[in-house]
Design a protein around this motif. Structure first.
Motif, short mmCIF file in Angstrom:
data_model
loop_
_atom_site.label_atom_id
_atom_site.label_comp_id
_atom_site.label_asym_id
_atom_site.label_seq_id
_atom_site.Cartn_x
_atom_site.Cartn_y
_atom_site.Cartn_z
N LEU A 122 0.84 -1.20 -0.13
CA LEU A 122 -0.12 -0.03 0.06
C LEU A 122 0.88 1.30 0.00
O LEU A 122 0.59 2.25 0.65
N ALA A 125 -0.89 4.36 -0.91
CA ALA A 125 -1.98 4.59 -0.16
C ALA A 125 -1.79 5.55 1.27
O ALA A 125 -1.01 5.55 1.80
N TYR A 408 -9.50 0.55 -2.67
CA TYR A 408 -8.78 0.79 -1.46
C TYR A 408 -9.92 1.66 -0.64
O TYR A 408 -10.37 2.64 -1.06
N THR A 417 -4.62 -4.16 -1.72
CA THR A 417 -5.51 -3.60 -2.45
C THR A 417 -6.56 -4.57 -3.00
O THR A 417 -5.91 -5.90 -3.32
#
Length: 469
Positions: A122, A125, A408, A417
């Motif tokens: 991630l 993110a 997400y 994800t």
């Protein structure tokens, strides 16, 4: 050759003491802003003159002292910009809360733009945390994904490329996403960046509830997007550092880029930008619209078709076009209120399934079909980002027959994800005849139902992952 330092006189004891006091004052300002206490009578007197911690900070325990020297979160004096006037500060609070009594909660004060570990599953993110700021973080996340996949120069646009993002790339992606959003809010001609200084820059007027945060904000206006992006990049820690109150600063920047007057015109009523319920502060759809379209008009995210470009538009603003990020919504409500994308009814047996999303159909909101396959999803009040890695998805109906999307949610429980496979070949008109109002098909995960508002009747496979949203 003589000693190069021989020509310089050693500092006098008084000069050395003055230098140490100056350094100590600098770190006191930084520690004070980050919520760290220093047991000093002089420091306490300084806090009484410079104001207390930012809104809500006193309600939360301060962060632990950093193990390394922290990056400055405050601007030094004399760095430019202009302060917020008392009248403007009151208008800002009225626009946000519709009165001057409420201030931001502890969750809002603590919210900032924090990525997951670089070079991880991630890495691209943001950590969304909890509370009403998740909508803003999810919207910025959508712009970050757009940049990492489709805007920057890269050899490949696949999910693995997102996982290889490093720390420097994270900062660049965040700076680009913030600058793009502010530039759109400014109508393509201006952007305003809000940063915080240590001393109070304006005195509150009577009737305005001072929060010692807004009073320290300075506005930096730019007429070129590249200059705004460079400035944000140079001060990125003011948005992503712990204790920076970066989400509030970005929201202020968004409103001032649009101008408070135009935001009020966009709203067109007395509704505030933020809702307060049971102590929770959440974003209205007007804030989401501002983040995605540059205008605080919920109509642009709803089911009604907006006027064509040039029809009644405000002078000096760019025509309304399909944005890079789309919007899908699903609410657990009566069916007639659940659609925010395409109509759920079939287009007819003769229509190719993929053609449903190739171009906006009559009555379809522009936000449902963005230029790129990235959508902010509002699912029964929770927010996440749905995206694809194939740029052709929304411009070639043949790409929409069987394709892959990723999701997400920002929830702490999500460590990878989610990978979804969408099949638009399913015979949705036959399925609709078989299923009754109380059948299991009517109680599918909210994310699947949101996808089906865009691709009517499509089947969604979670590829082994338990549906969680």
């Amino acid at each position: 050759m003589g000693d190069p330092g021989a020509g310089r006189a050693a500092p006098t004891p008084l000069e050395e003491i003055a230098s140490r006091i100056s350094d100590l004052s600098k770190w006191r300002e930084i520690f004070s802003f980050r919520g760290l206490e220093i047991n000093s009578t002089t420091h306490q007197q300084g806090r009484s003159s410079a104001g207390q911690a930012p809104p809500g900070a006193g309600e939360c325990p301060g962060p632990q002292p950093p193990s390394t020297v922290p990056q400055p979160l405050l601007l030094p004096q004399g760095t430019g910009g202009r302060p917020i006037s008392p009248d403007t500060a009151m208008k800002l609070q009225e626009l946000l809360f519709r009165n001057t009594a409420p201030v931001f909660s502890c969750e809002w004060a603590a919210a900032h733009f924090r990525f997951h570990q670089p070079h991880s599953d991630l890495a691209y993110a943001l950590q969304a945390g909890k509370g009403g700021t998740r909508a803003i973080l999810a919207a910025v996340q959508a712009h970050i994904i757009t940049y990492l996949l489709f805007t920057r120069e890269t050899e490949c646009t696949d999910l693995q490329r997102l996982c290889r993002v490093g720390r420097w790339e994270q900062g660049q992606a965040l700076a680009t996403a913030l600058a793009e959003t502010l530039w759109a809010a400014g109508g393509g001609g201006r952007a305003v960046v809000c940063l915080v200084t240590a001393p109070i820059t304006t005195m509150p007027r009577e009737g305005y509830r001072a929060n010692s945060f807004t009073e320290r904000v300075r506005l930096f206006e730019f007429s070129e997007k590249a200059a705004a992006q460079g400035f944000i990049s140079d001060h990125i820690n003011c948005f992503k550092g712990e204790g920076s109150h970066g989400v509030i600063l970005f929201l202020y920047s968004l409103l001032f880029s649009r101008t408070l007057e135009r935001v009020q015109e966009d709203l067109g009523d007395t509704a505030p930008l933020l809702n307060i319920s049971s102590g929770n502060i959440t974003c209205t759809e007007a804030v989401l619209s501002l983040l995605l379209t540059g205008r605080a008009s919920p109509r642009q995210l709803g089911g009604r078709r907006e006027p064509e470009p040039g029809a009644g538009g405000r002078a000096g603003e760019a025509p309304r076009q399909r944005g890079p990020v789309g919007f899908l919504r699903w609410e657990r409500a009566p069916p007639e209120r659940q659609v925010s994308g395409d109509s759920p009814g079939p287009a007819g047996p003769s229509a190719p399934p993929g053609l449903l999303a190739s171009v906006p159909r009559p009555g379809e909101p522009r936000a449902a079909t963005p230029r790129l396959p990235v959508w902010l999803c509002s699912l029964s009040g929770r927010h996440g980002v749905l995206f694809g890695t194939d740029r052709r998805l929304l411009c070639d109906w043949r790409s929409e027959r069987i394709f892959h999307l990723y999701f997400y949610s920002g929830q702490q429980e999500q460590t990878q994800t989610a990978h979804l496979t969408i099949d638009t070949h399913s015979h949705h008109w036959e399925e609709a005849q078989r299923e009754g109002p109380c059948s299991p098909g009517k109680r599918r995960p909210a994310l699947e139902m949101a996808i089906r508002t865009k691709w009517a009747g499509a089947t969604v496979s979670w590829n082994g992952t338990d549906p969680f949203f």
